[in-house]
Design a protein around this motif. Structure first.
Motif, PDB file in Angstrom:
ATOM      1  N   ASP A 109      77.367 -33.124   1.132  1.00 50.10           N
ATOM      2  CA  ASP A 109      78.322 -32.740   0.104  1.00 50.10           C
ATOM      3  C   ASP A 109      78.071 -33.584  -1.132  1.00 50.10           C
ATOM      4  O   ASP A 109      77.178 -34.422  -1.158  1.00 50.10           O
ATOM      5  CB  ASP A 109      79.772 -32.831   0.608  1.00 50.10           C
ATOM      6  N   VAL A 115      76.290 -33.122   6.604  1.00 49.40           N
ATOM      7  CA  VAL A 115      76.863 -32.055   7.431  1.00 49.40           C
ATOM      8  C   VAL A 115      76.049 -31.980   8.718  1.00 49.40           C
ATOM      9  O   VAL A 115      74.811 -31.871   8.681  1.00 49.40           O
ATOM     10  CB  VAL A 115      76.819 -30.707   6.691  1.00 49.40           C
ATOM     11  N   PRO A 128      75.338 -25.131  10.564  1.00 46.86           N
ATOM     12  CA  PRO A 128      76.196 -26.315  10.674  1.00 46.86           C
ATOM     13  C   PRO A 128      77.006 -26.275  11.957  1.00 46.86           C
ATOM     14  O   PRO A 128      77.300 -25.200  12.503  1.00 46.86           O
ATOM     15  CB  PRO A 128      77.089 -26.218   9.436  1.00 46.86           C
ATOM     16  N   LEU A 132      82.417 -25.536   6.748  1.00 47.61           N
ATOM     17  CA  LEU A 132      82.400 -26.469   5.627  1.00 47.61           C
ATOM     18  C   LEU A 132      83.782 -26.583   4.998  1.00 47.61           C
ATOM     19  O   LEU A 132      84.658 -25.742   5.225  1.00 47.61           O
ATOM     20  CB  LEU A 132      81.391 -26.000   4.583  1.00 47.61           C
ATOM     21  N   TYR A 138      77.779 -28.354  -2.083  1.00 46.36           N
ATOM     22  CA  TYR A 138      76.845 -28.823  -1.073  1.00 46.36           C
ATOM     23  C   TYR A 138      75.410 -28.662  -1.560  1.00 46.36           C
ATOM     24  O   TYR A 138      75.098 -27.745  -2.323  1.00 46.36           O
ATOM     25  CB  TYR A 138      77.010 -28.037   0.235  1.00 46.36           C
ATOM     26  N   THR A 160      81.685 -23.963  -2.138  1.00 47.27           N
ATOM     27  CA  THR A 160      82.549 -23.144  -1.292  1.00 47.27           C
ATOM     28  C   THR A 160      83.784 -22.688  -2.067  1.00 47.27           C
ATOM     29  O   THR A 160      84.132 -23.247  -3.101  1.00 47.27           O
ATOM     30  CB  THR A 160      82.977 -23.919  -0.038  1.00 47.27           C
TER      31      THR A 160
END
Length: 420
Positions: A109, A115, A128, A132, A138, A160
């Motif tokens: 991030d 992550v 992942p 998230l 990211y 996101t």
């Protein structure tokens, strides 16, 4: 922290082409892709699944040259969501490869927090371990190898989604990080800001030595902050966000109340002279002169003051990412440091075997220095890379090109304080 501006591979619309360094009849034509800045900010380039790249449309290192160009990997990386995507669903991230196997996937991030995720047993994919966070930027670094062992690399970023009726606020500062004296705080919003004055009151940048810092809007989604002169080494700086109660647009409110500290490190200011083909590096009062190559007369480097935005020890540069054909495709350009959003770089060059650096300009805009394949810490480029940090100043003088746009990367130093 939801704040975090990414600086992934990008190109500017209407851009000029990049190119590779070639040796023809003893004439040096060094790599660097080009920008054709029309005076405005450039859109980030969409990531190429075959060659996500860091090439510029006016000044980036467009690699190439030597007697034989390096062979490109046939491995094809695919990262979803695409580079620069906004409002991404928290469960949308996935990385895959065809004609090869993944060797490394690193997702972080904007604060550098990793992550967790796992490459599948067959090496074809990565996901992942959990969804998230929302409203977060990211960065995805992925590498793969084909059956011949040739490397393909990809660097992309995305943000996101933010809950309805809020605006996502992202900057280029990581909590507690140290930056060079030219660092500019750049804040991006996911939606148009209508009440700009209210937002400026909700974001303050305070320096430990009392330096006055002001904001400058480039458009309705980006505001940058800097002092009148470069920061003094050792200054403690805090970005204070108080936006949760600020109506940034009718019915839309800010998303963050937080203090974000960082520190200014030692002073390092480099001046690249297109006439002498030399770059003078002033570091804490000590001067060093490095031999370089810059943009040729037909494809000159930008004039003006730029700032190191990011560092990549190895990156992939491909002419197809700037609208060209297959003129060059270098999967492992060493010691690359981005200077503009559109892709201008200072970088190492291992493939050129002609006249020594420091004798002429043959690139399409980048500043290129001698290096070894894979990058060597003892090379000219390797030493400069290791001595540099994000926020360091790089100035170009005596080029035939115009001054770089203030909105192209962290180019705000090219605006007078009176107009800032």
């Amino acid at each position: 922290m939801k704040t975090g501006k990414t600086v992934g591979a990008a190109i500017r619309t209407g851009g000029r082409r990049g190119a590779m360094a070639l040796v023809m009849g003893g004439v040096l034509m060094l790599t660097a892709a080009c920008n054709d800045d029309k005076g405005g900010s450039s859109a980030d380039a969409a990531a190429s699944t075959t060659a996500p790249a860091s090439a510029d449309v006016n000044g980036t290192a467009a690699p190439g040259g030597g007697d034989t160009a390096p062979k490109a990997s046939v491995a094809v990386l695919a990262v979803e969501p695409k580079d620069g995507a906004q409002d991404v669903a928290p469960n949308a991230l996935q990385v895959s490869v065809s004609k090869g196997k993944l060797t490394a996937v690193e997702v972080t991030d904007k604060n550098g927090k990793p992550v967790q995720g796992t490459i599948t047993p067959d090496g074809a994919g990565w996901k992942p371990a959990a969804a998230l966070a929302v409203g977060m930027t990211y960065k995805v670094n992925a590498q793969a190898k084909d059956d011949a062992g040739l490397v393909a690399a990809s660097t992309t970023s995305f943000t996101t989604l933010t809950p309805e009726k809020k605006v996502s606020t992202n900057d280029n500062i990581a909590d507690g990080a140290t930056y060079g004296v030219g660092m500019i705080v750049s804040v991006d919003f996911s939606k148009d800001v209508k009440n700009k004055d209210a937002v400026l009151k909700g974001i303050t940048v305070e320096a430990s030595d009392g330096t006055v810092v002001k904001g400058h809007w480039f458009d309705s989604r980006r505001v940058d902050f800097r002092p009148e002169q470069y920061w003094k080494p050792g200054t403690k700086v805090t970005v204070k966000y108080r936006l949760k109660s600020v109506e940034v647009a009718p019915g839309v409110y800010g998303d963050v109340d937080k203090d974000e500290p960082f520190t200014i490190g030692r002073s390092m200011i480099s001046t690249a002279d297109a006439k002498t083909h030399k770059m003078t590096v002033e570091r804490d009062g000590k001067s060093t002169v490095l031999p370089v190559t810059m943009g040729a007369d037909a494809t000159p480097s930008w004039n003006g003051t730029m700032v190191v935005m990011s560092k990549e020890k190895v990156t992939h540069m491909d002419s197809r990412t700037v609208g060209l054909g297959g003129e060059y495709n270098i999967p492992d350009v060493p010691h690359a440091m981005r200077l503009t959003t559109t892709g201008t770089f200072v970088h190492g060059n291992y493939w050129y075997k002609g006249m020594p650096f420091g004798n002429l300009n043959g690139s399409h805009g980048c500043i290129s220095m001698a290096d070894l394949q894979g990058g060597s810490d003892s090379s000219v480029a390797g030493k400069f890379y290791n001595d540099s940090m994000v926020g360091d100043v790089v100035k170009v003088v005596n080029s035939k090109e115009k001054t770089v746009s203030p909105s192209n990367g962290l180019g705000g130093w090219n605006i007078t304080w009176a107009n800032w």
